[in-house]
Design a protein around this motif. Structure first.
Motif, short mmCIF file in Angstrom:
data_model
loop_
_atom_site.label_atom_id
_atom_site.label_comp_id
_atom_site.label_asym_id
_atom_site.label_seq_id
_atom_site.Cartn_x
_atom_site.Cartn_y
_atom_site.Cartn_z
N TYR A 1 13.73 -2.18 -11.42
CA TYR A 1 14.68 -1.25 -10.79
C TYR A 1 13.95 -0.36 -9.79
CZ TYR A 1 18.63 -2.36 -13.81
OH TYR A 1 19.67 -2.99 -14.42
N PRO A 31 29.38 8.03 -10.77
CA PRO A 31 29.34 6.58 -10.91
C PRO A 31 29.31 5.85 -9.57
CG PRO A 31 31.57 7.39 -11.25
CD PRO A 31 30.70 8.60 -11.09
N GLY A 32 28.78 4.62 -9.59
CA GLY A 32 28.94 3.73 -8.45
C GLY A 32 27.69 3.27 -7.76
N VAL A 37 24.51 1.26 -7.66
CA VAL A 37 23.98 0.16 -8.48
C VAL A 37 22.52 0.38 -8.83
CG1 VAL A 37 23.34 -1.35 -6.53
CG2 VAL A 37 23.92 -2.36 -8.73
N LEU A 38 21.74 1.04 -7.95
CA LEU A 38 20.32 1.26 -8.24
C LEU A 38 20.04 2.70 -8.67
CD1 LEU A 38 18.52 -0.83 -5.47
CD2 LEU A 38 19.06 -1.46 -7.84
N PRO A 87 23.31 1.06 -14.07
CA PRO A 87 24.50 0.30 -14.48
C PRO A 87 24.29 -1.19 -14.18
CG PRO A 87 24.87 1.27 -12.34
CD PRO A 87 23.50 1.74 -12.79
N MET A 88 25.19 -2.04 -14.66
CA MET A 88 25.11 -3.47 -14.35
C MET A 88 25.73 -3.78 -12.99
SD MET A 88 23.44 -5.44 -16.30
CE MET A 88 24.14 -6.98 -15.69
N SER A 89 26.51 -2.84 -12.47
CA SER A 89 27.10 -3.05 -11.14
C SER A 89 27.42 -1.71 -10.50
CB SER A 89 28.37 -3.91 -11.23
OG SER A 89 29.41 -3.18 -11.87
N GLY A 90 27.62 -1.76 -9.19
CA GLY A 90 28.02 -0.57 -8.46
C GLY A 90 28.95 -0.99 -7.34
N VAL A 91 29.46 -0.01 -6.61
CA VAL A 91 30.42 -0.32 -5.54
C VAL A 91 29.74 -0.23 -4.17
CG1 VAL A 91 32.50 0.26 -6.80
CG2 VAL A 91 31.23 2.06 -5.63
N GLU A 92 30.39 -0.82 -3.16
CA GLU A 92 29.86 -0.78 -1.79
C GLU A 92 30.15 0.58 -1.18
OE1 GLU A 92 31.08 -4.03 0.72
OE2 GLU A 92 30.80 -5.46 -0.92
N ASP A 93 29.35 1.56 -1.56
CA ASP A 93 29.52 2.92 -1.05
C ASP A 93 28.12 3.55 -1.04
OD1 ASP A 93 29.94 5.58 -0.56
OD2 ASP A 93 31.55 5.83 -2.02
N TYR A 133 35.19 4.94 -13.23
CA TYR A 133 35.31 5.84 -12.08
C TYR A 133 36.36 6.92 -12.31
CZ TYR A 133 32.41 2.36 -9.93
OH TYR A 133 31.35 1.52 -9.67
N GLY A 148 33.60 -6.50 -3.38
CA GLY A 148 33.17 -5.13 -3.12
C GLY A 148 32.29 -4.58 -4.23
N ARG A 184 28.46 -4.63 -6.20
CA ARG A 184 27.04 -4.99 -6.20
C ARG A 184 26.62 -5.20 -7.64
NH1 ARG A 184 25.77 -0.10 -1.97
NH2 ARG A 184 26.45 -1.21 -0.10
N ILE A 205 23.86 -6.41 -10.66
CA ILE A 205 22.49 -6.66 -11.11
C ILE A 205 22.42 -8.07 -11.68
CG2 ILE A 205 20.75 -6.02 -12.84
CD1 ILE A 205 20.94 -3.89 -10.73
#
Lengths: 377, 136
Positions: A134, A231-232, A234-235, A240-246, B44, B90, B92, B94
């Motif tokens: 990470y 939240p959101g 990804v790194l 988290p296991m995922s995040g959003v495109e923001d 969220y 939309g 991302r 891991i």
């Protein structure tokens, strides 16, 4: 004007590896040193930060020196555990609950990659709980988005290790070179072994006291802020296991810094010294922008111009940082406060920043938790 | 001796029954944001009005590195690729990556999901998980 909270005493047990000492003994050394400095040994409550020391770890330290009876609260907030304890103590003093509070942090970390109950077993089995990976991905994004070079990552290590030479409480007290850093074992591209701090052992303690009179020349605690993540990302440190495109989600370090600057009535340009979370070399450079020390993309220049080295305009990690000291989770944030207090008192010896008046300490890690502490004199 | 079965490292994470690998995610009916893995609540907006969605296992490369030493709790092969793939939904995600030494990779290059073996469990079954590889 809110209640003045002053640093009446600080103490530290060096950070390193101490196979013959228990975590309780590490804590006793730091607590006794801080209480000695504070003069009056009485305190009304104690908050102890630790992540790995187990049940009632703070109680064991104070039991050993016969200082129980008062409320003792053990606090866990990952890398920010000690700062979380500091926030609770300062808040209780400002609220009028206590006059003097002992804050300490203790830790004895296992070696190697930190194993954490934070991750579910399936995630470990899938290889998706690899903490340094990470860090590496975060470093790669910083290279891409802030034009940071791999050589600059190595330069962060060189800078902090050069500072650490002068810190008797640090684990690594030998200078290194860019070549040696880049020649150390590759852990996860772009991060080499020397670019990662060592989880280790240590303790630190701070006695906070309501100011008896405004003329006190003791270091003042202006802000002790703890925030968690939104939240959101990804790194983000919440891993988290995922995040959003923001890409505009403010990180927890920025949330904490904004609150701390507002509470202290200062801004980044008022700072004379910073101790920041350098878990890995990229983390320090990311912290520069998250704390408002520079805009994104400027950190490489800040580093190369020597701005953040001892002798520069704003030295970062004069203690040597975690890259020199190692990281005992519960103690690291308070270790930073010990360093800032010594800098503001003018007692930091060979690493003294001349005339330092305002200092900022920063941690960020699992949870996610981020802390920003501001002190002045 | 019976033939080793393939068992997922965690149920409800992915599916490849129809040949194509899909990730089992969800979307919040209140705020519209996607999530993976699937849970009953929206991380969220805290809504419980969350609908399951099957996320197509195709996307673009957003970040990558290689893990050389087995991390705690991991019994699979090393080295292995590790990174982030951006899905068209939309999101991302891991993921493990099938990338060799990763030297020839580029940001934004097309990736597709695959099922890979991790280790053999106590029953002799092969534990598998999702991964992503560069699209041929």
């Amino acid at each position: 004007m809110s209640t003045d909270v002053r640093v009446a005493g600080v103490g530290i047990h060096p950070f390193g590896r101490f196979p013959d000492l228990t975590v309780t003994e590490l804590g006793i050394a730091a607590v006794r040193a801080a209480l000695d400095e504070a003069g009056d040994p009485r305190f009304d409550a104690a908050f102890c930060g630790t992540a790995y020391a187990g049940v009632a770890a703070g109680h064991k330290v104070l039991s050993a020196i016969g200082r129980t009876g008062i409320p003792i609260v053990d606090v866990e907030a990952g890398c920010a555990s000690g700062a979380a304890a500091l926030m609770l103590a300062a808040g209780a003093i400002r609220a009028g609950q206590y006059d003097t509070v002992l804050v300490f942090g203790i830790e004895k970390m296992p070696k190697g990659i930190i194993r954490s109950t934070f991750f579910e077993p399936w995630r470990e089995a899938a290889g998706l709980a690899a903490t340094p990976a990470y860090f590496a991905l975060r470093a790669q994004r910083l290279q891409r988005e802030a034009n940071v070079t791999k050589e600059q990552l190595a330069q962060v290590v060189v800078k902090n290790r050069r500072h650490g030479v002068h810190n008797p409480d640090a684990m690594f007290r030998r200078e290194t070179t860019v070549e040696e850093v880049l020649g150390s074992r590759l852990v996860c591209e772009p991060l080499h072994l020397f670019m990662l701090c060592s989880p280790n052992e240590g303790a630190a303690a701070v006695v906070l006291r309501r100011a008896a009179d405004a003329a006190s020349d003791a270091v003042r605690l202006d802000a002790a802020v703890l925030r968690s993540h939104l939240p959101g990302s990804v790194l983000g440190e919440a891993t988290p296991m995922s995040g959003v495109e923001d890409d505009d989600i403010p990180p927890p370090s920025t949330l904490a810094a904004r609150d701390a600057y507002a509470a202290a009535g200062v801004g980044p340009t008022d700072l004379d010294v910073v101790e920041c979370q350098d878990t890995d070399a990229a983390r320090e450079l990311l912290s520069y922008e998250e704390l408002g020390l520079c805009e994104r993309g400027e950190q490489g220049r800040l580093l190369e111009e020597g701005t953040t080295a001892l002798g520069g305009r704003l030295p970062v990690n004069p203690s040597g940082g975690l890259l020199s000291k190692g990281e005992p989770l519960g103690a690291s944030a308070l270790g930073q406060v010990v360093e800032l207090t010594r800098q503001l008192r003018g007692t930091a010896d060979a690493r003294q920043i001349e005339g330092a008046r305002v200092g900022l300490a920063h941690t960020v890690g699992r949870g996610a938790n981020a802390s920003v502490t501001i002190v002045s004199r | 001796m019976s033939t080793p079965r393939r068992v997922p490292v965690r149920s409800g994470l992915f599916d490849d029954d129809a040949g194509d690998v899909v990730l089992l995610g969800a979307r919040c009916r209140t705020c519209g944001r996607p999530q993976f893995p699937r849970s009953a609540t929206c991380p969220y907006c805290s809504s419980v009005d969350v609908e399951p969605v099957r996320l197509a296992g195709v996307g673009t490369l957003w970040g990558w590195t290689t893990v050389h030493t087995a991390p705690p709790g991991y019994d699979g092969p090393v080295p292995f690729g590790f990174g982030v793939v951006e899905l068209s939904a939309g999101l991302r995600v891991i993921t493990r990556l099938e990338i060799g030494d990763g030297a020839a990779l580029q940001f934004g290059q097309p990736m597709q999901a695959a099922i890979v073996a991790l280790h053999t469990d106590h029953d002799g079954d092969t534990v598998v998980t999702y991964s992503f590889a560069p699209t041929p």
